[in-house]
Design an enzyme around this catalytic site. Structure first.
Site, PDB file in Angstrom:
ATOM      1  N   ASN A 210      50.410  66.853  53.386  1.00 23.57           N
ATOM      2  CA  ASN A 210      49.834  68.280  53.401  1.00 23.57           C
ATOM      3  C   ASN A 210      48.758  68.385  54.317  1.00 23.57           C
ATOM      4  OD1 ASN A 210      47.574  67.357  52.204  1.00 23.57           O
ATOM      5  ND2 ASN A 210      48.951  66.572  50.372  1.00 23.57           N
ATOM      6  N   ASP A 279      52.412  65.559  44.786  1.00 24.28           N
ATOM      7  CA  ASP A 279      52.817  65.632  43.252  1.00 24.28           C
ATOM      8  C   ASP A 279      54.289  64.852  43.168  1.00 24.28           C
ATOM      9  OD1 ASP A 279      50.510  66.593  42.450  1.00 24.28           O
ATOM     10  OD2 ASP A 279      51.091  68.757  42.721  1.00 24.28           O
ATOM     11  N   ASP A 306      49.925  60.857  38.176  1.00 24.83           N
ATOM     12  CA  ASP A 306      48.681  61.544  38.211  1.00 24.83           C
ATOM     13  C   ASP A 306      47.518  60.700  38.132  1.00 24.83           C
ATOM     14  OD1 ASP A 306      46.464  63.092  37.812  1.00 24.83           O
ATOM     15  OD2 ASP A 306      47.741  64.754  37.409  1.00 24.83           O
ATOM     16  N   LYS A 345      44.019  67.895  32.428  1.00 20.13           N
ATOM     17  CA  LYS A 345      43.482  66.548  33.094  1.00 20.13           C
ATOM     18  C   LYS A 345      42.324  65.969  32.226  1.00 20.13           C
ATOM     19  CE  LYS A 345      45.551  67.380  37.602  1.00 20.13           C
ATOM     20  NZ  LYS A 345      45.965  66.659  38.688  1.00 20.13           N
TER      21      LYS A 345
END
Ligand code: CTP
Length: 409
Positions: A210, A279, A306, A345
């Site tokens: 990214n 992800d 995660d 989270k």
């Protein structure tokens, strides 16, 4: 706690070949908005002329104890009265010895003796002079007297030797001066930061990644170190140099980042997850480069671990330690998504920003999302924003420790 002011610098230049670097130091200090007054020893003027420093600082340069320009004729007293910090760069071996003994027979030593402002010295000398027990004793004494020592660095010296004794580079001195001036709100804390993107291999030459530049994570690591924390930075592939005083661990993919974090999380007080972790990763990495066939290519992706959610769940089971801070770069409904992400989270604090205006940019606007709601911060350069966020984290860290200690007396 307010940062120490460094807007007005009294710069002492002593006789050493590194004096030529001090001209650049003056330029950088002035460029950063500081007012610089230069005092040179007579030996320093053998290396660089006063006109150079006068032109770069835009102010009179002082060399003589008997200079009559100050109205009261006392240059040695006046100089430090109009400064916030005294910096001596380069500080020769002779200069260090003079400071230790409180000598006052030249303008620079006398101004150092007559000051009430902090003193920072940047030693520069030949390797043997630096290693000499006399110099080492002097450095230890200056340290005990509350003088801050920047450097010296190691490397090739003008005399042809290689080793300790080089004056720090001007950029490094300015960076260290800024760090020195920050409030030490995280003193004694251990902080773990993730930064940058991850790269998930498709085959030996292709990756999924990214646009994260790592700038915000690196700025946060630097700000935490400036605030006195011991900082470990787990960085994905980025083209950034490591801020001073930080332990950096380079990783490539999400699994490596996860491992690097989990190996260190037990000993940290704060975990700041700034990395834009992929992800998903390809379920299988092709052993050889995938050849173009003209047909459609379907990749099967599987979720990565995660990291933040895992660490936050551990923290909840360990009395809130480490204090977890997440980041959320969203492209729409930034604050709504961030508030939902914070709950999902399980982190006490989440920093939200707009993905399109923060990725790769030099500055960023952010909102703090915590149990009290949303606090919007103005758009700031990333380092300024990072310093502000560190201050916010330090306050919450103290109050969260208080909450836990009152719950478990
Ligand atoms: N994060 C993490 N590990 C992952 C994914 C994200 O530690 N595998 C952390 C990031 O470092 C960041 C926070 O979680 O602090 C939010 O990341 P983000 O990508 O916005 O969250 P996601 O859960 O991936 O949500 P989505 O992509 O659906 O917005």
């Amino acid at each position: 706690m307010q940062p120490l002011p460094t807007a007005r610098v009294l710069l002492g230049v002593t006789g050493g070949i590194a004096a030529y670097k001090s001209a650049e130091l003056v330029r950088l200090l002035v460029k950063s908005g500081r007012e610089v007054t230069v005092i040179m020893t007579p030996a320093a003027t053998e290396f660089v002329g006063t006109a150079t420093f006068q032109a770069l600082s835009g102010r009179a340069v002082y060399t003589d104890l008997w200079d009559t320009r100050p109205a009261n004729g006392m240059a040695h007293i006046e100089a430090s009265r109009h400064a916030d910090v005294m910096l001596i760069a380069p500080a020769s071996a002779d200069c260090l010895a003079r400071l230790v003994h409180g000598r006052s027979d030249d303008l620079l030593s006398c101004a150092a003796l007559a000051r009430s402002i902090p003193l920072i010295v940047c030693p520069a000398m030949n390797l043997q002079m630096w290693q000499n027990p006399a110099t080492q004793r002097n450095v230890a004494q200056l340290h005990a007297d509350g003088v801050t020592i920047f450097g010296p660095g190691s490397g090739e010296q003008a005399c042809g030797e290689v080793g300790d004794g080089r004056m720090w580079e001007p950029e490094q001195i300015v960076e260290a001066l800024e760090a020195w001036a920050q409030p030490k709100s995280l003193a004694g804390r251990r902080v773990l930061v993730t930064a940058g993107p991850t790269q998930e291999a498709i085959d030996p030459v292709r990756v999924i990644t990214n646009h994260s530049s790592g700038k915000m994570g690196f700025a946060l690591a630097r700000a935490a170190a400036e605030a006195g924390a011991e900082v470990t930075l787990v960085a994905g592939p980025v083209a950034l140099s490591t801020p001073m005083g930080i332990a950096r661990i380079d990783v490539v993919d999400a699994a490596q980042m996860h491992r690097a974090v989990m190996e260190r999380v037990d000993v940290c007080d704060v975990f700041i997850a700034v990395a834009a972790v992929a992800d998903y990763r390809p379920a299988d990495v092709a052993a050889e480069k995938i050849k173009k066939s003209g047909a459609q290519l379907t990749l099967t992706l599987v979720p990565t671990e995660d990291i933040l959610a895992t660490v936050a769940a551990r923290a909840q089971a360990h009395g809130g330690r480490p204090f977890c801070v997440g980041f959320a770069a969203e492209s729409e409904r930034v604050e709504d998504f961030a508030a939902e992400k914070r709950r999902r989270k399980g982190v006490p604090l989440l920093i939200a920003n707009h993905a399109t205006s923060t990725f790769g940019a030099e500055d960023s606007a952010a909102a703090l999302v915590d149990e009290a709601g949303i606090t919007r911060l103005p758009r700031l350069p990333k380092l300024a924003l990072a310093r502000r966020l560190v201050a916010e984290i330090a306050v919450r860290l103290t109050s969260s420790a208080d909450r836990h200690s009152s719950r478990f007396p």
